[in-house]
Design an enzyme around this catalytic site. Structure first.
Site, PDB file in Angstrom:
ATOM      1  N   LYS A  61       0.822  -1.143  -0.045  1.00  0.00           N
ATOM      2  CA  LYS A  61      -0.105  -0.119  -0.131  1.00  0.00           C
ATOM      3  C   LYS A  61       0.972   1.133  -0.071  1.00  0.00           C
ATOM      4  O   LYS A  61       1.007   2.023   0.947  1.00  0.00           O
ATOM      5  CB  LYS A  61      -1.091   0.007   1.210  1.00  0.00           C
ATOM      6  CG  LYS A  61      -1.893  -1.200   1.257  1.00  0.00           C
ATOM      7  CD  LYS A  61      -3.010  -1.132   0.370  1.00  0.00           C
ATOM      8  CE  LYS A  61      -3.819  -2.578   0.591  1.00  0.00           C
ATOM      9  NZ  LYS A  61      -4.863  -2.468  -0.311  1.00  0.00           N
ATOM     10  N   GLN A  92      -0.101   4.965   0.576  1.00  0.00           N
ATOM     11  CA  GLN A  92      -0.359   5.545   1.943  1.00  0.00           C
ATOM     12  C   GLN A  92       0.934   5.939   2.737  1.00  0.00           C
ATOM     13  O   GLN A  92       0.771   6.528   3.722  1.00  0.00           O
ATOM     14  CB  GLN A  92      -0.911   4.306   2.822  1.00  0.00           C
ATOM     15  CG  GLN A  92      -2.213   3.724   1.958  1.00  0.00           C
ATOM     16  CD  GLN A  92      -2.897   2.892   2.890  1.00  0.00           C
ATOM     17  OE1 GLN A  92      -2.730   2.533   3.923  1.00  0.00           O
ATOM     18  NE2 GLN A  92      -3.909   2.201   2.370  1.00  0.00           N
ATOM     19  N   HIS A 110       5.683  12.210  10.511  1.00  0.00           N
ATOM     20  CA  HIS A 110       4.715  12.373  11.711  1.00  0.00           C
ATOM     21  C   HIS A 110       5.345  11.141  12.727  1.00  0.00           C
ATOM     22  O   HIS A 110       5.650  11.313  13.768  1.00  0.00           O
ATOM     23  CB  HIS A 110       3.495  12.236  11.473  1.00  0.00           C
ATOM     24  CG  HIS A 110       2.844  11.839  12.855  1.00  0.00           C
ATOM     25  ND1 HIS A 110       2.184  12.729  13.684  1.00  0.00           N
ATOM     26  CD2 HIS A 110       2.084  10.575  13.432  1.00  0.00           C
ATOM     27  CE1 HIS A 110       1.731  12.205  14.590  1.00  0.00           C
ATOM     28  NE2 HIS A 110       1.455  10.916  14.527  1.00  0.00           N
ATOM     29  N   LYS A 153     -17.956   6.032  12.556  1.00  0.00           N
ATOM     30  CA  LYS A 153     -16.597   6.806  11.762  1.00  0.00           C
ATOM     31  C   LYS A 153     -16.430   8.150  11.522  1.00  0.00           C
ATOM     32  O   LYS A 153     -15.582   9.063  11.341  1.00  0.00           O
ATOM     33  CB  LYS A 153     -16.707   5.986  10.437  1.00  0.00           C
ATOM     34  CG  LYS A 153     -15.463   6.400   9.399  1.00  0.00           C
ATOM     35  CD  LYS A 153     -15.535   5.874   8.133  1.00  0.00           C
ATOM     36  CE  LYS A 153     -14.273   6.194   7.139  1.00  0.00           C
ATOM     37  NZ  LYS A 153     -14.550   5.373   5.791  1.00  0.00           N
TER      38      LYS A 153
END
Length: 286
Positions: free
Chosen positions: A139, A142, A150, A204
């Site tokens: 992935k 991402q 971060h 969510k």
């Protein structure tokens, strides 16, 4: 010759600077020097941005459903434990939520707070597995700059926090972050369990609000310091760093909230195409 003088001056400055450190944490894991953690962070960055994608280039993505479920629920349990420790060592046991100074004594409560700060610092290394899972599952979209930044900057800056100021008002954002992680990692664990659990994820849409409230509270709490007539916090530079961090992500989140919920139009490119906000950074939704 000039380089040798510069090196000597840097070493002397470093030695003088470390004299201000908290002696209680000197022998704790990774705390004797910032260099071991720097090496770990550099290895992390190299693996998730270069080595990992290269190794996975001609391989099928790993099926990590079960490890991810275990990992996410483990973060939830660990976060709950840290919340309890932060509360018992100060935030529900003597702190005023205003000018709370670092207690450098060897009292059980002061040592408990210092150790909880170290646990929070250590948790930032555990959370690097977020990115490792992305790489192993191929992935790569991402693994954004903000995401890697971060996960790199948090343990690096928190080393200095634990080394010099393990306690006091500079730890409030850590308590809040643990609370948010309980909600977020619960969601990601349930999400990883498959479509059968989607009915339990009705909340969510509220995670954006929870994140926004977190950064508002961090900014307001730290902002108090700049309006107090007298608050002899031992290392105010950390408060500036925390305040800047909270303010930057508050602005980012307000922008996200405005475009996603208030304006009600298509999200801007930086957060479109299924992007979501996790752990303080935008990621493509799973």
């Amino acid at each position: 010759m000039a380089f040798n003088r510069l090196t000597s001056s840097a070493v002397l400055l470093y030695d003088e600077w470390l004299k201000e450190a908290d002696p209680r944490v000197e022998d704790w894991p990774l705390m004797s020097s910032p260099f071991p953690q720097t090496l770990v962070i550099l290895i992390y960055v190299y693996f998730v941005t270069m080595l990992g994608p290269r190794l996975m280039e001609n391989r099928k993505p790993f099926d990590l459903k079960r490890p991810m479920i275990i990992y996410n629920f483990s973060i939830v349990v660990f976060s709950i434990y840290m919340i309890y420790e932060f509360l018992m060592s100060g935030w529900a046991n003597g702190y005023s939520y205003r000018c709370d100074l670092v207690d450098y004594s060897s009292s059980p409560q002061a040592l408990r707070m210092a150790w909880t700060c170290w646990l929070y610092y250590f948790s930032k290394f555990v959370e690097m597995l977020d990115t490792v899972f992305f790489v192993l599952r191929k992935k790569n979209s991402q693994v954004t700059f903000l995401h890697v930044y971060h996960h790199s900057i948090m343990p690096f800056t928190w080393w200095f926090g634990v080394k010099f100021a393990p306690g006091g008002l500079g730890t409030f954002h850590a308590l809040l972050n643990c609370c948010v992680h309980v909600v977020m990692y619960t969601y990601y664990a349930l999400s990883a369990m498959g479509p059968a659990y989607q009915k339990y994820l009705w909340w969510k849409k509220h995670m954006t609000t929870i994140q926004l409230v977190q950064f508002v509270m961090v900014t307001v709490h730290i902002g108090q310091f700049f309006f107090m007539k007298e608050c002899p916090y031992q290392f105010p530079v950390f408060l500036y760093v925390i305040g800047l961090y909270g303010l930057i992500f508050l602005v980012l989140f307000l922008n996200f909230y405005y475009h996603a919920y208030t304006k009600g139009k298509r999200l801007p490119k930086v957060i479109s195409c299924g992007m979501s906000f996790r752990n303080g950074v935008y990621k493509k939704a799973q």
